[in-house]
Design a protein around this motif. Structure first.
Motif, PDB file in Angstrom:
ATOM      1  N   HIS A   1     -26.264 -21.595  15.866  1.00  0.00           N
ATOM      2  CA  HIS A   1     -26.878 -20.082  15.748  1.00  0.00           C
ATOM      3  C   HIS A   1     -26.862 -19.592  14.501  1.00  0.00           C
ATOM      4  O   HIS A   1     -25.668 -19.761  13.780  1.00  0.00           O
ATOM      5  CB  HIS A   1     -26.556 -19.104  16.663  1.00  0.00           C
ATOM      6  CG  HIS A   1     -27.239 -19.733  18.295  1.00  0.00           C
ATOM      7  ND1 HIS A   1     -26.602 -18.504  19.222  1.00  0.00           N
ATOM      8  CD2 HIS A   1     -27.900 -20.564  18.791  1.00  0.00           C
ATOM      9  CE1 HIS A   1     -27.174 -19.088  20.315  1.00  0.00           C
ATOM     10  NE2 HIS A   1     -27.941 -20.271  20.038  1.00  0.00           N
ATOM     11  N   TRP A   2     -27.869 -18.943  13.911  1.00  0.00           N
ATOM     12  CA  TRP A   2     -27.685 -18.264  12.671  1.00  0.00           C
ATOM     13  C   TRP A   2     -26.931 -17.138  12.661  1.00  0.00           C
ATOM     14  O   TRP A   2     -27.167 -16.191  13.578  1.00  0.00           O
ATOM     15  CB  TRP A   2     -29.154 -17.824  11.976  1.00  0.00           C
ATOM     16  CG  TRP A   2     -29.915 -18.940  11.438  1.00  0.00           C
ATOM     17  CD1 TRP A   2     -30.033 -20.258  11.911  1.00  0.00           C
ATOM     18  CD2 TRP A   2     -30.950 -19.039  10.315  1.00  0.00           C
ATOM     19  NE1 TRP A   2     -30.734 -21.199  11.236  1.00  0.00           N
ATOM     20  CE2 TRP A   2     -31.499 -20.291  10.259  1.00  0.00           C
ATOM     21  CE3 TRP A   2     -31.321 -18.049   9.598  1.00  0.00           C
ATOM     22  CZ2 TRP A   2     -32.535 -20.841   9.315  1.00  0.00           C
ATOM     23  CZ3 TRP A   2     -32.712 -18.168   8.743  1.00  0.00           C
ATOM     24  CH2 TRP A   2     -32.972 -19.786   8.607  1.00  0.00           C
TER      25      TRP A   2
ATOM     26  N   ASP B   1     -23.345 -20.947  12.992  1.00  0.00           N
ATOM     27  CA  ASP B   1     -22.317 -21.052  14.072  1.00  0.00           C
ATOM     28  C   ASP B   1     -21.953 -22.638  14.235  1.00  0.00           C
ATOM     29  O   ASP B   1     -22.974 -23.272  14.608  1.00  0.00           O
ATOM     30  CB  ASP B   1     -22.465 -20.320  15.281  1.00  0.00           C
ATOM     31  CG  ASP B   1     -21.388 -20.408  16.107  1.00  0.00           C
ATOM     32  OD1 ASP B   1     -21.167 -21.178  17.071  1.00  0.00           O
ATOM     33  OD2 ASP B   1     -20.466 -19.433  16.050  1.00  0.00           O
ATOM     34  N   ASP B   2     -20.718 -23.081  13.952  1.00  0.00           N
ATOM     35  CA  ASP B   2     -20.504 -24.619  14.188  1.00  0.00           C
ATOM     36  C   ASP B   2     -20.746 -24.917  15.499  1.00  0.00           C
ATOM     37  O   ASP B   2     -21.220 -26.150  15.645  1.00  0.00           O
ATOM     38  CB  ASP B   2     -19.080 -24.813  13.636  1.00  0.00           C
ATOM     39  CG  ASP B   2     -18.929 -24.729  12.054  1.00  0.00           C
ATOM     40  OD1 ASP B   2     -19.953 -24.818  11.371  1.00  0.00           O
ATOM     41  OD2 ASP B   2     -17.811 -24.313  11.684  1.00  0.00           O
TER      42      ASP B   2
ATOM     43  N   GLY C   1     -24.971 -14.281  16.625  1.00  0.00           N
ATOM     44  CA  GLY C   1     -25.574 -15.538  16.493  1.00  0.00           C
ATOM     45  C   GLY C   1     -26.964 -15.192  16.806  1.00  0.00           C
ATOM     46  O   GLY C   1     -27.214 -14.599  17.878  1.00  0.00           O
ATOM     47  N   THR C   2     -27.914 -15.843  16.426  1.00  0.00           N
ATOM     48  CA  THR C   2     -29.382 -15.891  16.929  1.00  0.00           C
ATOM     49  C   THR C   2     -29.863 -17.378  16.894  1.00  0.00           C
ATOM     50  O   THR C   2     -29.680 -18.157  15.640  1.00  0.00           O
ATOM     51  CB  THR C   2     -30.420 -14.960  16.007  1.00  0.00           C
ATOM     52  OG1 THR C   2     -29.799 -13.702  15.914  1.00  0.00           O
ATOM     53  CG2 THR C   2     -31.742 -14.990  16.536  1.00  0.00           C
TER      54      THR C   2
END
Length: 207
Positions: free
Chosen positions: A10-11, A5-6, A18-19
């Motif tokens: 987050h991945w 996520d820009d 997102g994480t």
């Protein structure tokens, strides 16, 4: 690297959720890195194979055009359409080029199916359930809604002399449409001429 996520860094998982990187298990990070590394290598290998395939076809076409010139034939009017086999001088290596047509069937295929149904009905007592099942399955469509051409053409191998069956086979021939053609190139080697050729596999699944 996984999709990021820009804004948050987050991945993103499969649900696009997102994480934070610190909350992702070490084994998940190792797996992510492994998959991406292998995919990158696979893409590079695929590109190399595509270049080799294109070059191999060009070289064999050039050789065939040379043959045409040697026999005073116009290359533009006599393009290579059939299957050819090229062997080295010792007969221990060969390159095969095969052209396969992609076929489909028009609406007359359903007419052939009706004829076959009539034939089977008249031969109910003599036709085995296994043959009836195989014939019925030949006309089934796959998940894409397409008929398996090989199964349809395999019907012609049945030794059935009933007039309606023979008529159905003729209708099947009339229903065939050529929708495309694809050329295949394969490479073989052997130690001696009295040995069988072995295919050089360029397919990971067959390697």
């Amino acid at each position: 690297m996984a999709q990021i996520d820009d804004k948050s860094g987050h991945w993103l998982n499969k649900k696009n959720e997102g994480t934070h990187p610190d909350l992702i298990r070490a084994d998940e990070k190792i797996k992510d890195e492994l998959v991406e590394k292998l995919i990158k290598q696979a893409i590079e290998l695929s590109a190399t194979l595509n270049v080799f395939k294109k070059d191999a076809f060009e070289q064999t076409n050039d050789y065939f055009e040379l043959l045409l010139q040697n026999y005073d034939l116009d290359a533009k009017k006599n393009s290579k359409k059939g299957n050819i086999t090229l062997e080295n001088y010792s007969g221990t290596m060969k390159v095969q080029i095969a052209n396969a047509d992609s076929i489909s069937f028009d609406e007359k295929l359903q007419i052939a199916k009706l004829k076959i149904d009539e034939c089977l009905h008249e031969l109910t007592e003599g036709a085995s359930p296994e043959i009836k099942t195989l014939i019925t399955k030949s006309f089934e469509v796959d998940k894409k809604g397409e008929i398996n051409a090989k199964k349809i053409l395999a019907l012609k191998a049945y030794d059935i002399s009933h007039p309606k069956w023979r008529e159905a086979m003729i209708i099947i021939d009339e229903s065939i449409e050529i929708v495309g053609s694809k050329a295949y190139i394969r490479f073989y080697t052997r130690d001696r001429v009295d040995k069988e050729y072995k295919l050089i596999s360029l397919d990971l699944a067959g390697a």
